[in-house]
Design a protein around this motif. Structure first.
Motif, mmCIF file in Angstrom:
data_model
loop_
_atom_site.group_PDB
_atom_site.id
_atom_site.type_symbol
_atom_site.label_atom_id
_atom_site.label_comp_id
_atom_site.label_asym_id
_atom_site.label_seq_id
_atom_site.Cartn_x
_atom_site.Cartn_y
_atom_site.Cartn_z
ATOM 1 N N TYR A 124 0.873 -1.165 0.000
ATOM 2 C CA TYR A 124 0.000 0.000 0.000
ATOM 3 C C TYR A 124 0.917 1.223 0.000
ATOM 4 O O TYR A 124 1.736 1.369 0.904
ATOM 5 C CB TYR A 124 -0.908 0.008 1.227
ATOM 6 C CG TYR A 124 -1.797 -1.203 1.284
ATOM 7 C CD1 TYR A 124 -2.925 -1.305 0.472
ATOM 8 C CD2 TYR A 124 -1.498 -2.276 2.126
ATOM 9 C CE1 TYR A 124 -3.738 -2.430 0.506
ATOM 10 C CE2 TYR A 124 -2.299 -3.405 2.164
ATOM 11 C CZ TYR A 124 -3.415 -3.470 1.348
ATOM 12 O OH TYR A 124 -4.212 -4.587 1.384
ATOM 13 N N PHE B 24 -8.039 1.280 6.579
ATOM 14 C CA PHE B 24 -7.250 0.044 6.551
ATOM 15 C C PHE B 24 -7.738 -1.000 7.561
ATOM 16 O O PHE B 24 -7.083 -2.021 7.755
ATOM 17 C CB PHE B 24 -5.770 0.348 6.804
ATOM 18 C CG PHE B 24 -5.073 0.936 5.612
ATOM 19 C CD1 PHE B 24 -4.732 0.138 4.521
ATOM 20 C CD2 PHE B 24 -4.770 2.281 5.560
ATOM 21 C CE1 PHE B 24 -4.101 0.663 3.409
ATOM 22 C CE2 PHE B 24 -4.132 2.830 4.445
ATOM 23 C CZ PHE B 24 -3.800 2.014 3.371
ATOM 24 N N LYS C 39 -7.826 -4.526 6.319
ATOM 25 C CA LYS C 39 -6.641 -4.950 5.571
ATOM 26 C C LYS C 39 -5.551 -5.391 6.543
ATOM 27 O O LYS C 39 -5.340 -4.772 7.571
ATOM 28 C CB LYS C 39 -6.140 -3.823 4.679
ATOM 29 C CG LYS C 39 -7.207 -3.383 3.668
ATOM 30 C CD LYS C 39 -6.629 -2.638 2.531
ATOM 31 C CE LYS C 39 -7.618 -2.147 1.506
ATOM 32 N NZ LYS C 39 -8.889 -2.757 1.370
ATOM 33 N N ASN C 40 -4.892 -6.463 6.176
ATOM 34 C CA ASN C 40 -3.785 -6.961 6.979
ATOM 35 C C ASN C 40 -2.540 -6.134 6.664
ATOM 36 O O ASN C 40 -2.123 -6.075 5.515
ATOM 37 C CB ASN C 40 -3.557 -8.445 6.664
ATOM 38 C CG ASN C 40 -2.467 -9.054 7.515
ATOM 39 O OD1 ASN C 40 -2.131 -8.544 8.582
ATOM 40 N ND2 ASN C 40 -1.905 -10.142 7.039
ATOM 41 N N ILE C 41 -1.988 -5.482 7.663
ATOM 42 C CA ILE C 41 -0.755 -4.699 7.509
ATOM 43 C C ILE C 41 0.282 -5.316 8.448
ATOM 44 O O ILE C 41 0.112 -5.299 9.660
ATOM 45 C CB ILE C 41 -0.955 -3.208 7.878
ATOM 46 C CG1 ILE C 41 -2.110 -2.577 7.111
ATOM 47 C CG2 ILE C 41 0.355 -2.438 7.689
ATOM 48 C CD1 ILE C 41 -1.894 -2.348 5.652
ATOM 49 N N GLU C 42 1.343 -5.870 7.865
ATOM 50 C CA GLU C 42 2.374 -6.525 8.671
ATOM 51 C C GLU C 42 3.588 -5.643 8.897
ATOM 52 O O GLU C 42 4.391 -5.885 9.794
ATOM 53 C CB GLU C 42 2.838 -7.805 7.971
ATOM 54 C CG GLU C 42 1.731 -8.820 7.745
ATOM 55 C CD GLU C 42 2.162 -9.895 6.765
ATOM 56 O OE1 GLU C 42 2.759 -10.886 7.225
ATOM 57 O OE2 GLU C 42 1.918 -9.722 5.554
ATOM 58 N N ILE D 225 5.097 -1.381 8.321
ATOM 59 C CA ILE D 225 4.898 0.016 7.932
ATOM 60 C C ILE D 225 6.277 0.655 7.805
ATOM 61 O O ILE D 225 7.076 0.616 8.745
ATOM 62 C CB ILE D 225 4.055 0.794 8.964
ATOM 63 C CG1 ILE D 225 2.648 0.186 9.085
ATOM 64 C CG2 ILE D 225 3.978 2.271 8.594
ATOM 65 C CD1 ILE D 225 1.794 0.779 10.198
ATOM 66 N N LYS E 291 -2.733 -1.121 14.616
ATOM 67 C CA LYS E 291 -2.319 -2.440 14.102
ATOM 68 C C LYS E 291 -1.191 -3.052 14.930
ATOM 69 O O LYS E 291 -0.799 -4.188 14.687
ATOM 70 C CB LYS E 291 -1.859 -2.333 12.647
ATOM 71 C CG LYS E 291 -2.928 -1.852 11.668
ATOM 72 C CD LYS E 291 -3.852 -2.965 11.270
ATOM 73 C CE LYS E 291 -4.782 -2.533 10.153
ATOM 74 N NZ LYS E 291 -5.752 -3.561 9.812
ATOM 75 N N ASN F 155 2.222 -8.179 3.272
ATOM 76 C CA ASN F 155 1.408 -6.948 3.262
ATOM 77 C C ASN F 155 2.154 -5.803 3.942
ATOM 78 O O ASN F 155 2.271 -5.778 5.163
ATOM 79 C CB ASN F 155 0.080 -7.191 3.975
ATOM 80 C CG ASN F 155 -0.718 -8.294 3.313
ATOM 81 O OD1 ASN F 155 -1.265 -8.113 2.238
ATOM 82 N ND2 ASN F 155 -0.747 -9.461 3.951
ATOM 83 N N THR F 156 2.626 -4.873 3.135
ATOM 84 C CA THR F 156 3.424 -3.754 3.635
ATOM 85 C C THR F 156 2.768 -2.442 3.245
ATOM 86 O O THR F 156 2.202 -2.322 2.161
ATOM 87 C CB THR F 156 4.854 -3.816 3.037
ATOM 88 O OG1 THR F 156 5.465 -5.049 3.411
ATOM 89 C CG2 THR F 156 5.717 -2.664 3.516
ATOM 90 N N LEU F 157 2.871 -1.466 4.120
ATOM 91 C CA LEU F 157 2.410 -0.111 3.820
ATOM 92 C C LEU F 157 3.630 0.796 3.840
ATOM 93 O O LEU F 157 4.429 0.733 4.770
ATOM 94 C CB LEU F 157 1.395 0.328 4.873
ATOM 95 C CG LEU F 157 0.769 1.706 4.672
ATOM 96 C CD1 LEU F 157 -0.686 1.680 5.117
ATOM 97 C CD2 LEU F 157 1.528 2.792 5.406
ATOM 98 N N GLN G 63 -2.411 0.693 -4.391
ATOM 99 C CA GLN G 63 -1.845 -0.599 -4.020
ATOM 100 C C GLN G 63 -1.096 -1.165 -5.203
ATOM 101 O O GLN G 63 -1.511 -1.028 -6.350
ATOM 102 C CB GLN G 63 -2.889 -1.570 -3.488
ATOM 103 C CG GLN G 63 -3.875 -2.105 -4.473
ATOM 104 C CD GLN G 63 -4.852 -3.085 -3.826
ATOM 105 O OE1 GLN G 63 -4.852 -3.282 -2.619
ATOM 106 N NE2 GLN G 63 -5.680 -3.687 -4.638
#
Length: 181
Positions: free
Chosen positions: A7, A38, A41-44, A46, A65, A130-132, A166
């Motif tokens: 993201y 978000f 959404k899975n965010i692992e 940042i 998160k 899953n990275t932002l 994304q």
């Protein structure tokens, strides 16, 4: 098959351009709205630009998160020039057409794009799915232009604060989509 998602977030509304510029009151509200945006959404992971406005944009999301914000200098905004350019808007437009063009003390579009592309490549090579990343409009536009050459100066000009795209990596192919509404 593993699908990786990045993201790419443009920071929320800020007081100014210097690296220490904080978010406005509206920007702080927007940062809280990003938590809601978000929520499903899975965010692992940042990763943020070191600029205050970028960090403040994702602090509420990071807390929600329970994901630590990693700072990466390569996500800093592109420097167009270290001298005052009264006609900076036209000069910026020129750099989207002529990617090697650079002004005193500044970076060319190619140089700035390479910085953020290196971050994205590192993320896609990592084990995390899953990275932002949170960054700035100009360098974000250069990244998006890499994946869609029709996304140029007008794309930059039409970005909002915040904005979210994304990038999905499937079988070594990156698909790009604007998901901010």
């Amino acid at each position: 098959m593993i699908k990786k998602i990045i993201y790419v977030v443009r920071h929320c509304k800020a007081v100014g351009q210097p690296s220490e510029s904080p978010l406005t009151e509206e920007g702080l509200k927007q940062s809280r709205y990003l938590v809601e945006f978000f929520s499903n959404k899975n965010i692992e992971r940042i990763i943020s630009s070191p600029f205050l406005r970028a960090i403040e944009s994702v602090e509420p999301l990071s807390n929600n998160k329970n994901v630590k914000i990693e700072i990466d200098e390569r996500l800093s905004e592109r420097i167009l020039s270290t001298t005052d350019l009264p006609d900076w808007y036209g000069k910026l437009k020129d750099t989207f057409k002529h990617k090697h063009l650079k002004f005193e003390g500044g970076e060319s579009s190619n140089e700035a794009a390479n910085r953020i592309l290196n971050v994205v490549d590192d993320v896609f090579k990592s084990k995390i799915e899953n990275t932002l990343i949170v960054t700035h409009g100009n360098i974000m536009s250069l990244l998006l232009n890499h994946y869609n050459d029709k996304f140029g100066f007008d794309g930059w000009n039409n970005l909002s604060n915040p904005d979210v795209f994304q990038l999905i990596l499937i079988k070594n192919e990156v698909h790009m989509e604007r998901i901010w509404r």
